[in-house]
Scaffold this active site. Structure first.
Site, mmCIF file in Angstrom:
data_model
loop_
_atom_site.group_PDB
_atom_site.id
_atom_site.type_symbol
_atom_site.label_atom_id
_atom_site.label_comp_id
_atom_site.label_asym_id
_atom_site.label_seq_id
_atom_site.Cartn_x
_atom_site.Cartn_y
_atom_site.Cartn_z
ATOM 1 N N HIS A 95 40.880 15.763 -7.208
ATOM 2 C CA HIS A 95 40.086 16.997 -7.155
ATOM 3 C C HIS A 95 39.519 17.177 -5.757
ATOM 4 O O HIS A 95 39.579 16.277 -4.915
ATOM 5 C CB HIS A 95 38.935 16.941 -8.168
ATOM 6 C CG HIS A 95 37.906 15.885 -7.874
ATOM 7 N ND1 HIS A 95 38.150 14.542 -8.077
ATOM 8 C CD2 HIS A 95 36.640 15.966 -7.382
ATOM 9 C CE1 HIS A 95 37.090 13.846 -7.730
ATOM 10 N NE2 HIS A 95 36.150 14.694 -7.299
ATOM 11 N N ASP A 97 35.693 18.641 -4.479
ATOM 12 C CA ASP A 97 34.398 19.045 -5.014
ATOM 13 C C ASP A 97 34.098 20.512 -4.718
ATOM 14 O O ASP A 97 34.354 21.003 -3.625
ATOM 15 C CB ASP A 97 33.281 18.194 -4.398
ATOM 16 C CG ASP A 97 33.424 16.709 -4.711
ATOM 17 O OD1 ASP A 97 33.997 16.376 -5.755
ATOM 18 O OD2 ASP A 97 32.953 15.901 -3.895
ATOM 19 N N HIS A 250 40.266 13.981 -3.373
ATOM 20 C CA HIS A 250 39.948 12.563 -3.550
ATOM 21 C C HIS A 250 40.002 12.185 -5.022
ATOM 22 O O HIS A 250 40.023 13.027 -5.912
ATOM 23 C CB HIS A 250 38.612 12.197 -2.903
ATOM 24 C CG HIS A 250 37.425 12.936 -3.437
ATOM 25 N ND1 HIS A 250 37.099 14.219 -3.048
ATOM 26 C CD2 HIS A 250 36.465 12.574 -4.321
ATOM 27 C CE1 HIS A 250 36.002 14.616 -3.660
ATOM 28 N NE2 HIS A 250 35.600 13.634 -4.451
ATOM 29 N N ARG A 265 25.257 10.374 -3.264
ATOM 30 C CA ARG A 265 26.035 11.445 -2.647
ATOM 31 C C ARG A 265 25.146 12.619 -2.277
ATOM 32 O O ARG A 265 24.356 13.094 -3.115
ATOM 33 C CB ARG A 265 27.145 11.923 -3.600
ATOM 34 C CG ARG A 265 28.171 12.811 -2.918
ATOM 35 C CD ARG A 265 29.201 13.320 -3.908
ATOM 36 N NE ARG A 265 28.843 14.631 -4.420
ATOM 37 C CZ ARG A 265 29.558 15.300 -5.319
ATOM 38 N NH1 ARG A 265 30.657 14.770 -5.814
ATOM 39 N NH2 ARG A 265 29.174 16.481 -5.734
#
Length: 275
Positions: A95, A97, A250, A265
């Protein structure tokens, strides 16, 4: 700053940069490297949560994550974690983000906080390399097409994660998302053409049903997933990865059952995308 290839076609291992203090021309050089190579990996860093937030603000801004648990005293930081008891991880599929946002996030700064004894690597693919390696016929076929992206089927109350042992820890199940982006975008800083569809959030090509879209989408995804386009980030204490969501896909490996893994994150503010 020194850097060395992470893999043949994606990523860079960076040395000689202290992320707690990097600024000015040195930070500009690091940004340009991330935009070009897709992901930069820096070792032996000692970022506090405050340092992490300050770095993201120097980079250009923070998007607060709508779905992951937030670090209690620092809501700018999302927690991407898995307990020893859980069997499902976050991000365990290819995917990019926030492709479901009208203005997708630029990328992320991910800091390793708790790691398993082994496993939990993150794989990356450079979508400029993926586009460049398409045959001319496929490039012509996808020219001018756009696709619809959403996260609703992933995070909704009856979505993918709700059926797993991650469901109870997530937020934002009632949010509605949706955005249309070209299948091929130009990177807003480098101008490079990038394949901008992904298996997790791209539902259909505009003007086509899901069923009619899948043959082409699956062909593009399979082409991008080829092993020769991939790079692997092996995490260890003090590792920080900074990646560009426009440039990369990623995939978080889920091969450490029985052990905890917690990553912090921060999502970096992006820019509108266009063909």
């Amino acid at each position: 700053m020194e850097w060395f290839p992470l893999a043949d076609r994606v990523g860079a291992e960076v040395r000689g940069v202290d992320l707690a203090t990097v600024a000015g021309a040195a930070l500009d050089d690091l940004k340009a490297l991330v935009w070009d190579k897709g992901v930069a990996v820096l070792r032996d860093q000692t970022l506090t949560p405050e340092d992490h937030i300050a770095l993201a603000n120097r980079w250009g801004g923070i998007d607060i994550n709508n779905y992951f648990p937030l670090e209690g005293e620092h809501p700018e930081i999302a927690i991407v974690g898995k307990t020893p008891e859980q069997t499902t991880n976050i991000g365990g599929g290819w995917h990019t983000d926030h492709s479901y946002d009208q203005v997708p996030a630029m990328g992320s700064i991910l800091v390793a906080r708790t790691l398993p004894p082994k496993g939990g690597d993150t794989l990356f693919i450079h979508m400029g390399e993926a586009y460049d390696s398409l045959d001319d016929g496929t490039k012509a076929e996808i020219e001018g097409l756009s696709a619809f992206h959403t996260a609703d089927h992933i995070y909704s109350p009856d979505g993918v994660y709700a059926q797993t042992d991650q469901g109870a820890t997530l937020r934002g199940q009632d949010l509605k998302t949706g955005a249309v982006h070209p299948l091929v975008v130009r990177h807003p800083r480098t101008g490079r053409r990038l394949l901008y569809v992904n298996p997790s959030f791209t539902l259909n090509i505009v003007g086509r049903s899901r069923a009619d879209s899948l043959p082409l989408l699956q062909r593009l995804w399979a082409y991008a997933m080829r092993e020769e386009l991939q790079g692997r980030v092996e995490w260890r204490d003090g590792t920080v990865a900074i990646w560009d969501n426009r440039t990369t896909w990623h995939y978080a490996m889920n091969d450490y059952h029985g052990h905890a893994r917690e990553m912090h994150r921060i999502t970096l503010t992006g820019e509108a995308l266009a063909a």
